[in-house]
Scaffold this motif. Structure first.
Motif, PDB file in Angstrom:
ATOM      1  N   ILE A   1      48.118 -62.492  12.904  1.00 50.04           N
ATOM      2  CA  ILE A   1      48.339 -61.426  11.932  1.00 50.04           C
ATOM      3  C   ILE A   1      46.983 -60.902  11.471  1.00 50.04           C
ATOM      4  O   ILE A   1      45.940 -61.496  11.795  1.00 50.04           O
ATOM      5  CB  ILE A   1      49.174 -61.941  10.732  1.00 50.04           C
ATOM      6  N   PRO A   2      46.946 -59.796  10.719  1.00 41.39           N
ATOM      7  CA  PRO A   2      45.651 -59.257  10.285  1.00 41.39           C
ATOM      8  C   PRO A   2      44.786 -60.298   9.583  1.00 41.39           C
ATOM      9  O   PRO A   2      45.265 -61.073   8.755  1.00 41.39           O
ATOM     10  CB  PRO A   2      46.059 -58.126   9.330  1.00 41.39           C
ATOM     11  N   LEU A   3      43.497 -60.299   9.937  1.00 39.92           N
ATOM     12  CA  LEU A   3      42.537 -61.263   9.396  1.00 39.92           C
ATOM     13  C   LEU A   3      41.347 -60.515   8.817  1.00 39.92           C
ATOM     14  O   LEU A   3      40.833 -59.574   9.420  1.00 39.92           O
ATOM     15  CB  LEU A   3      42.059 -62.207  10.498  1.00 39.92           C
ATOM     16  N   VAL A   4      40.914 -60.943   7.617  1.00 41.30           N
ATOM     17  CA  VAL A   4      39.740 -60.378   6.959  1.00 41.30           C
ATOM     18  C   VAL A   4      38.790 -61.514   6.609  1.00 41.30           C
ATOM     19  O   VAL A   4      39.220 -62.576   6.136  1.00 41.30           O
ATOM     20  CB  VAL A   4      40.134 -59.611   5.672  1.00 41.30           C
ATOM     21  N   LEU A   5      37.501 -61.302   6.831  1.00 39.17           N
ATOM     22  CA  LEU A   5      36.479 -62.293   6.508  1.00 39.17           C
ATOM     23  C   LEU A   5      35.800 -61.927   5.196  1.00 39.17           C
ATOM     24  O   LEU A   5      35.462 -60.756   4.973  1.00 39.17           O
ATOM     25  CB  LEU A   5      35.439 -62.361   7.622  1.00 39.17           C
ATOM     26  N   ALA A   6      35.594 -62.921   4.320  1.00 38.59           N
ATOM     27  CA  ALA A   6      34.910 -62.699   3.042  1.00 38.59           C
ATOM     28  C   ALA A   6      33.742 -63.654   2.915  1.00 38.59           C
ATOM     29  O   ALA A   6      33.888 -64.868   3.081  1.00 38.59           O
ATOM     30  CB  ALA A   6      35.880 -62.894   1.873  1.00 38.59           C
TER      31      ALA A   6
ATOM     32  N   ASP B   1      45.431 -52.948   3.566  1.00 39.91           N
ATOM     33  CA  ASP B   1      45.280 -51.757   4.409  1.00 39.91           C
ATOM     34  C   ASP B   1      45.677 -52.066   5.846  1.00 39.91           C
ATOM     35  O   ASP B   1      46.338 -51.268   6.513  1.00 39.91           O
ATOM     36  CB  ASP B   1      43.838 -51.260   4.341  1.00 39.91           C
ATOM     37  N   ALA B   2      45.286 -53.254   6.324  1.00 40.30           N
ATOM     38  CA  ALA B   2      45.633 -53.650   7.693  1.00 40.30           C
ATOM     39  C   ALA B   2      47.135 -53.846   7.840  1.00 40.30           C
ATOM     40  O   ALA B   2      47.728 -53.462   8.852  1.00 40.30           O
ATOM     41  CB  ALA B   2      44.896 -54.930   8.067  1.00 40.30           C
ATOM     42  N   VAL B   3      47.769 -54.425   6.833  1.00 43.43           N
ATOM     43  CA  VAL B   3      49.216 -54.665   6.877  1.00 43.43           C
ATOM     44  C   VAL B   3      49.982 -53.349   6.903  1.00 43.43           C
ATOM     45  O   VAL B   3      50.998 -53.201   7.588  1.00 43.43           O
ATOM     46  CB  VAL B   3      49.660 -55.524   5.681  1.00 43.43           C
ATOM     47  N   SER B   4      49.479 -52.369   6.160  1.00 44.81           N
ATOM     48  CA  SER B   4      50.165 -51.079   6.076  1.00 44.81           C
ATOM     49  C   SER B   4      49.880 -50.174   7.263  1.00 44.81           C
ATOM     50  O   SER B   4      50.337 -49.030   7.306  1.00 44.81           O
ATOM     51  CB  SER B   4      49.778 -50.362   4.779  1.00 44.81           C
ATOM     52  N   GLY B   5      49.105 -50.683   8.228  1.00 46.45           N
ATOM     53  CA  GLY B   5      48.828 -49.894   9.421  1.00 46.45           C
ATOM     54  C   GLY B   5      47.716 -48.903   9.243  1.00 46.45           C
ATOM     55  O   GLY B   5      47.739 -47.811   9.819  1.00 46.45           O
ATOM     56  N   GLY B   6      46.721 -49.250   8.430  1.00 44.09           N
ATOM     57  CA  GLY B   6      45.580 -48.365   8.214  1.00 44.09           C
ATOM     58  C   GLY B   6      44.731 -48.232   9.456  1.00 44.09           C
ATOM     59  O   GLY B   6      45.183 -48.467  10.577  1.00 44.09           O
ATOM     60  N   SER B   7      43.458 -47.925   9.246  1.00 41.03           N
ATOM     61  CA  SER B   7      42.550 -47.700  10.369  1.00 41.03           C
ATOM     62  C   SER B   7      42.497 -48.910  11.291  1.00 41.03           C
ATOM     63  O   SER B   7      42.453 -50.050  10.843  1.00 41.03           O
ATOM     64  CB  SER B   7      41.142 -47.395   9.842  1.00 41.03           C
ATOM     65  N   GLU B   8      42.530 -48.654  12.591  1.00 39.76           N
ATOM     66  CA  GLU B   8      42.437 -49.741  13.564  1.00 39.76           C
ATOM     67  C   GLU B   8      40.995 -50.186  13.789  1.00 39.76           C
ATOM     68  O   GLU B   8      40.755 -51.222  14.405  1.00 39.76           O
ATOM     69  CB  GLU B   8      43.054 -49.292  14.896  1.00 39.76           C
TER      70      GLU B   8
END
Length: 344
Positions: A139-144, A312-319
């Motif tokens: 699933i969408p992954l974000v690094l902090a 944003d990734a979940v909602s289908g934002g910028s790829e």
């Protein structure tokens, strides 16, 4: 309490109640009807069934957060609080797993959160880290507070170099010409492994010093108070005319050790030597004597940005992956001043 009870109290259909409470009433429900539904729901203490809603929407309205000791660090509170508030503002729940320093369990933690059907994952590290590779996630992954080799997933990280540059500029503007940076795991032979804040800060500090014709050197390693104490004793062990007039600590704990070393040597801060830290650590930087001039890490801003990126990734934002580098502002307090008269 059922939606039907709210409908009866508001004098509307259960469909209208569903539309209003699930945010799908725009253009189909009047403002007056919406107000009646919300009032009835509040008076009756009605809470929507999130499990049923998640089945309908194919979303659990939850974000998983995996950390490597952020929750137990002196800095993580601001990141976690901001992430939680940002998630709640979007009607999301933040589910956290702190794996401590057992980084080999990252994949296991992510898999556990995926099993609980969170919509996205945030992986946050305690120290700014350059990962050999990004954790795997379905699933969408974000690094902090960490980055992976490009292109990699979206990430948010601090501008360590900019913060160290600001520290040197502050000292140079005050008139200091002989400065020392203290501490950090500085290994010039392997600068890009693990927590890379120390090498980044030293490199930026050194380069800024060269531009301002300031003599700068590096003394000591480590990140704790005793490391700072030892490094500062070494740096300040010189006759007054040869002693550095300012110390830049890789973190506020190192700076606290330097304050203790100055006191042991009978040196006044900032009269004899200025000291500047990095982190703006809560319950430390503003409470030393004198209060510590430091560079603030943007932990709250990183937590907020990471959640926003995940949503944003979940909602289908910028790829296209987004890579934010947030400024580290200078916080001037009482531990820095112009050098003593006649000092270099």
């Amino acid at each position: 309490m059922r939606a039907a009870d709210v409908a009866a109290a508001a004098g509307v259909s259960t469909t209208a109640v569903s539309f209003v409470l699930n945010g799908r009433d725009a253009g189909s429900i009047s403002a007056a009807t919406r107000a009646r539904v919300l009032k009835a729901a509040e008076e009756l203490g009605y809470r929507p069934n999130h499990i049923a809603r998640s089945l309908r929407q194919r979303s659990t309205s939850s974000i998983g957060l995996v950390t490597d000791a952020v929750a137990s660090s002196p800095f993580g509170g601001r990141l976690l609080a901001a992430a939680t508030e940002t998630a709640e503002a979007s009607d999301q729940v933040l589910l956290m797993m702190d794996i401590g320093h057992r980084t080999g369990r990252v994949g296991e933690a992510i898999a556990a959160l995926e099993h609980r059907q969170v919509d996205a994952i945030i992986y946050a590290t305690m120290g700014f880290t350059e990962l050999a590779e990004a954790p795997e996630s379905r699933i969408p992954l974000v690094l902090a507070n960490c980055v992976a080799p490009t292109p990699g997933p979206s990430s948010v990280s601090p501008d360590d170099a900019g913060g160290a540059t600001a520290a040197l500029e502050h000292l140079a503007d005050l008139g200091h010409q002989h400065v020392v940076m203290l501490g950090g795991h500085y290994d010039p032979g392997n600068p890009n492994s693990g927590n890379i804040s120390g090498p980044i800060r030293w490199d930026a500090f050194r380069r800024a010093a060269e531009r301002r014709s300031v003599e700068a050197r590096h003394v000591g390693t480590g990140w704790q108070i005793d490391d700072g104490h030892a490094a500062a004793l070494t740096a300040l062990d010189a006759p007054p005319g040869e002693r550095p007039t300012a110390l830049f600590a890789v973190c506020d704990r190192i700076a606290a050790g330097a304050l203790l070393a100055a006191a042991k040597l009978g040196l006044d801060v900032p009269g004899d030597v200025s000291i500047i830290g990095f982190d703006d650590q809560e319950a430390l930087a503003g409470h030393t004597v004198p209060a510590l001039t430091t560079v603030a890490l943007p932990h709250a801003a990183m937590g907020e940005a990471a959640v926003r990126m995940a949503l944003d990734a979940v909602s289908g934002g910028s790829e296209t992956p987004e890579h934010l580098v947030l400024p580290c502002p200078l916080v001037v307090r009482g531990s820095t001043a112009p050098p003593p008269m006649g000092a270099g």
